[in-house]
Each structure stands twice: as C-alpha cells, then as structure tokens.
Scaffold this motif. Structure first.
Motif, short mmCIF file in Angstrom:
data_model
loop_
_atom_site.label_atom_id
_atom_site.label_comp_id
_atom_site.label_asym_id
_atom_site.label_seq_id
_atom_site.Cartn_x
_atom_site.Cartn_y
_atom_site.Cartn_z
N ASN A 1 13.76 9.11 3.91
CA ASN A 1 13.76 7.79 4.54
C ASN A 1 12.44 7.47 5.23
O ASN A 1 12.40 6.91 6.32
CB ASN A 1 14.92 7.68 5.55
CG ASN A 1 15.35 6.24 5.78
OD1 ASN A 1 15.34 5.44 4.83
ND2 ASN A 1 15.72 5.91 7.00
N LYS A 2 11.34 7.80 4.54
CA LYS A 2 10.00 7.52 5.07
C LYS A 2 9.26 6.59 4.12
O LYS A 2 9.45 6.65 2.90
CB LYS A 2 9.21 8.82 5.23
CG LYS A 2 9.80 9.77 6.27
CD LYS A 2 8.95 11.03 6.39
CE LYS A 2 9.52 11.97 7.44
NZ LYS A 2 8.70 13.21 7.55
N PRO A 3 8.39 5.71 4.64
CA PRO A 3 7.64 4.78 3.78
C PRO A 3 6.84 5.54 2.73
O PRO A 3 6.18 6.54 3.03
CB PRO A 3 6.73 4.05 4.76
CG PRO A 3 7.42 4.15 6.09
CD PRO A 3 8.09 5.50 6.08
N ASN A 4 6.92 5.06 1.50
CA ASN A 4 6.15 5.69 0.42
C ASN A 4 5.25 4.71 -0.33
O ASN A 4 4.43 5.12 -1.14
CB ASN A 4 7.08 6.42 -0.56
CG ASN A 4 8.19 5.53 -1.08
OD1 ASN A 4 8.23 4.33 -0.84
ND2 ASN A 4 9.13 6.14 -1.82
N ILE A 5 5.41 3.43 -0.06
CA ILE A 5 4.53 2.40 -0.61
C ILE A 5 3.85 1.72 0.56
O ILE A 5 4.52 1.07 1.38
CB ILE A 5 5.29 1.36 -1.46
CG1 ILE A 5 6.31 2.03 -2.38
CG2 ILE A 5 4.31 0.49 -2.23
CD1 ILE A 5 5.71 2.91 -3.44
N LEU A 6 2.54 1.86 0.66
CA LEU A 6 1.82 1.44 1.86
C LEU A 6 1.24 0.03 1.70
O LEU A 6 0.50 -0.25 0.77
CB LEU A 6 0.71 2.43 2.17
CG LEU A 6 1.17 3.89 2.32
CD1 LEU A 6 -0.02 4.79 2.64
CD2 LEU A 6 2.26 4.01 3.38
N SER A 7 1.58 -0.82 2.65
CA SER A 7 1.22 -2.24 2.55
C SER A 7 -0.28 -2.49 2.58
O SER A 7 -0.76 -3.46 1.98
CB SER A 7 1.91 -3.02 3.68
OG SER A 7 1.52 -2.51 4.96
N GLU A 8 -1.04 -1.65 3.27
CA GLU A 8 -2.48 -1.91 3.34
C GLU A 8 -3.16 -1.75 1.99
O GLU A 8 -4.27 -2.26 1.78
CB GLU A 8 -3.16 -0.98 4.37
CG GLU A 8 -3.02 0.50 4.09
CD GLU A 8 -1.89 1.14 4.86
OE1 GLU A 8 -2.05 2.30 5.30
OE2 GLU A 8 -0.86 0.47 5.04
N TYR A 9 -2.49 -1.06 1.07
CA TYR A 9 -3.05 -0.89 -0.27
C TYR A 9 -2.51 -1.93 -1.26
O TYR A 9 -3.21 -2.34 -2.18
CB TYR A 9 -2.73 0.50 -0.81
CG TYR A 9 -3.42 1.61 -0.06
CD1 TYR A 9 -4.75 1.92 -0.33
CD2 TYR A 9 -2.76 2.35 0.91
CE1 TYR A 9 -5.41 2.94 0.35
CE2 TYR A 9 -3.40 3.38 1.60
CZ TYR A 9 -4.72 3.66 1.31
OH TYR A 9 -5.35 4.67 1.99
N THR A 10 -1.26 -2.35 -1.08
CA THR A 10 -0.65 -3.25 -2.05
C THR A 10 -0.71 -4.72 -1.66
O THR A 10 -0.51 -5.59 -2.50
CB THR A 10 0.84 -2.90 -2.26
OG1 THR A 10 1.55 -3.17 -1.04
CG2 THR A 10 1.00 -1.43 -2.63
N GLY A 11 -0.95 -4.98 -0.38
CA GLY A 11 -0.98 -6.37 0.09
C GLY A 11 0.38 -6.88 0.53
O GLY A 11 0.53 -8.08 0.81
N ALA A 12 1.39 -6.02 0.63
CA ALA A 12 2.71 -6.44 1.07
C ALA A 12 2.72 -6.71 2.57
O ALA A 12 1.80 -6.32 3.30
CB ALA A 12 3.75 -5.36 0.73
N SER A 13 3.76 -7.38 3.03
CA SER A 13 3.86 -7.74 4.45
C SER A 13 4.13 -6.53 5.34
O SER A 13 3.84 -6.56 6.54
CB SER A 13 4.95 -8.79 4.66
OG SER A 13 6.21 -8.31 4.19
N SER A 14 4.68 -5.46 4.79
CA SER A 14 4.94 -4.24 5.55
C SER A 14 5.14 -3.08 4.59
O SER A 14 5.30 -3.27 3.38
CB SER A 14 6.19 -4.40 6.44
OG SER A 14 7.35 -4.62 5.65
N HIS A 15 5.14 -1.86 5.14
CA HIS A 15 5.39 -0.68 4.32
C HIS A 15 6.79 -0.75 3.71
O HIS A 15 7.69 -1.41 4.24
CB HIS A 15 5.30 0.60 5.16
CG HIS A 15 3.95 0.86 5.73
ND1 HIS A 15 2.79 0.37 5.19
CD2 HIS A 15 3.56 1.59 6.81
CE1 HIS A 15 1.74 0.78 5.90
NE2 HIS A 15 2.20 1.51 6.90
N THR A 16 6.98 -0.03 2.60
CA THR A 16 8.26 -0.03 1.91
C THR A 16 8.76 1.39 1.69
O THR A 16 7.97 2.28 1.38
CB THR A 16 8.14 -0.73 0.54
OG1 THR A 16 7.69 -2.08 0.73
CG2 THR A 16 9.48 -0.74 -0.19
#
Length: 357
Positions: free
Chosen positions: A334-349
């Motif tokens: 249950n830890k973020p594995n897709i990081l928003s600073e790299y993908t441009g998302a609004s938050s980590h996923t």
C-alpha cells in the motif's frame, strides 16, 4: 517477498519471466530470469491487436492469458520456489494519453485463476486518471535501485529517459528505438537485426534521417509518452521500405536514435534538470546489445560530454522485470509506486489491480 515478474515489450522479442526477491530497504535479487520467444502465431497476431473487432480482441486476450498462464506454470514447476505473487505488465496494445486510457493485453483474473497465485496487472490506469502520462514507469526503480548516475536511458522498443536533480524530476519517452531495427529485420524475414548485420551493411541516408528528424513527437515538451501506433504510422510505413533498403534504414535508424538521445540528455543538462555531479548516464534494454546502435550512442554522447555506461547483462536484459516486481511489492504494501513528479499526475498513485487466486 518473491515475485514472478512478467514483461512483454513492444520489440516482440518474447516474454520475459523472472523470479525477483524484493526486501525491505529497497534491495532486490534476480533469482532466475529467462526470455521465451514468441511463436509465429503471436508474432503475427500481436502487432495488429488494436485493429481487431471487440469480439476478436477479447477472444485473443483470453487465449493470450491462457498462454501466459501455461508459461508461468511450466516456469514454476521447474524452480521449486514458493511464489508470493505474480506481476504482469501485459503486452501494450495502445497508449492514448489524450483520451485517458492505456490497454495492455493479458487478463489478470484469468492468470490468477489458472495459476492459483495472486496476480497484479494494470499499473498505468490510476495515474492516467489523475492526468498523468501513465509512463514511464521505470523512474521509481532508477531512484531507489540505480541512483548515482546523471540519468537512466532504457533502449527498448521505445527509448525513454529518467533523472532528477534537487527538486526537479523528469521522465519521458524520447522516441523510437528497437522497433525500427526490428522493422528493418522483418523486411529481410528476420525477427531482429542479429549481430547488427543489417546496420553494418548499410549506409547513412541523409534524406531518410531528415524525415525521421521531422517527427512532430520530438517537438512535444515532456511529460510525454509515445504510442506504438503513432510510432508505426510515422516510421514503419510501406512506402518507406519501397524507397530505402533495410540495410540503409537500419544504419540510419542507429544514427538517428543516438542523435535524439544525446540531444535530449544535453538539453536536460543545460536546463539543470539532471545532476551535474557526474557525466555518466546508465543505459539498459535490448538496444545495448546492438553493436552499431551502441557505438553510435557512445559516439554521439561523447560529443556532448556525456559518458554512456553499459551495466551487467543481467541489468540490461532484466531491469524491466525488476521494475515489475518492485511495482507489485509497493502495491501490496500500500505504498505509492507511480510518482507524479515524473508522470505529470496530480498526485502519487498506488497503481495496480490485484486478483486473488
């Protein structure tokens, strides 16, 4: 945690399977890994999946999922190691960022039921729902396992780059890579440019190089990701091979790929988006094994003051399996594995769908 990671890249060289142990403190161990070549049936079907009818698509996906399940069971029987879960990327059919979806071939529910092992799939959708590119996924592995380089570049069917400096983080697809070399090889009825023979026999064609360099994708600012159909529509067209020999196409592709990689790395350094503490850039992926491509990259990077580093064969060939295992490990915890600073998302996923056995 021991995870069976499975990857199928756009180069269509086969299915990669590997038992990867992920431990607390972000450490990994590749227990065993191998690549199983696709049969002629799948080599014929996979490139055209996106053009099938919905009925035919789901029929083939069920068949493909059964095929992957059988590979898993054979692999498991040969190892005598308890597997905690399976992490499957699936074969990318299409990646439509502007439309908010990415489709990977392979049904996690079927695989989990057939293998009786908890299976994780669909790691990109959540990030895209938050406005992200859903790619590249590799950035978290570069950050946690392969730090110490100015950047990391993966030479797969598509080449991408990831890096960070201070509060800046970047990761995006640079452009095409091995798919171009494989396309040239298929013109000669080979699956790949084995021993770089086509590129070695070819000559740089400046007219073709100019056409490549006019690809509109190159002008798009990051974050960005390249869809396979978009790549094929521009680079792998019938009229191109009617005009240029496969040998010249392969040679020109090597020069072109090396050029866009070195140009992007140099640009990012000038913008202080990559660490100035080292000139070394880590390269992984199948393209590292292509002699002409690798020599072209080394030369192009040297001209920009960049040192191209080739790691061990294990990392070159199976870094994506390490990624898939780590994504699953983080998802289960249950830890973020897709990081928003790299993908441009609004938050980590916390990305990935989990299917119980």
């Amino acid at each position: 945690m021991i995870i069976l990671a499975i990857m199928s890249g756009s180069s269509l060289d086969g299915v990669d399977l590997g038992l990867i142990e992920i431990s607390k403190g972000a450490t990994y161990k590749v227990i065993i890994a191998q690549t199983i070549p696709y049969s002629s049936f799948w080599l014929d079907q996979l490139p055209s999946i996106g053009k099938k009818s919905a009925k035919e698509f789901f029929k083939l996906e069920a068949l493909y999922s059964q095929f992957i399940s059988e590979l898993i069971l054979e692999f498991k029987d040969s190892q005598n190691i308890e597997i905690d879960c399976i992490s499957v990327h699936g074969h990318t059919v299409t990646h439509q960022v502007d439309k908010g979806y990415s489709i990977q071939f392979g049904n996690g529910g079927i695989i989990a039921s057939k293998t009786c092992i908890t299976t994780l799939t669909d790691f990109r959708t959540g990030d895209m729902a938050k406005g992200g590119q859903g790619a590249p996924l590799m950035a978290i592995v570069d950050r946690d396992f392969f730090s110490g380089y100015s950047a990391s570049v993966n030479l797969g069917g598509i080449c991408n780059v990831a890096g960070s400096y201070r509060n800046n983080a970047i990761a995006f697809d640079i452009g095409p890579c091995n798919q171009l070399l494989n396309a040239a090889a298929r013109e000669m009825e080979f699956e790949m440019d084995l021993n770089s023979s086509l590129a070695k026999a070819g000559h740089l064609n400046t007219q073709l190089l100019q056409y490549f360099e006019e690809d509109p994708f190159l002008k798009i600012e990051w974050p960005k990701s390249l869809d396979n159909d978009q790549l094929k529509d521009y680079y792998i067209k019938r009229d191109i091979f009617e005009k240029y020999t496969p040998q010249d196409y392969a040679k020109t592709s090597c020069v072109y790929i090396a050029g866009i990689i070195s140009e992007q790395l140099s640009r990012l350094r000038k913008q202080f988006l990559l660490s100035p503490d080292t000139d070394e850039v880590l390269f992984t992926g199948g393209g590292c094994h292509h002699e002409v491509l690798w020599n072209s990259i080394v030369e192009a990077c040297q001209e920009k003051g960049i040192i191209a580093v080739k790691p061990s064969a294990e990392i070159i060939d199976y870094k994506e399996l390490i990624l898939m295992a780590y994504l699953a490990y983080l998802r289960i915890n249950n830890k973020p594995n897709i990081l928003s600073e790299y993908t441009g998302a609004s938050s980590h996923t916390i990305g990935g769908a989990i299917y119980g056995a």
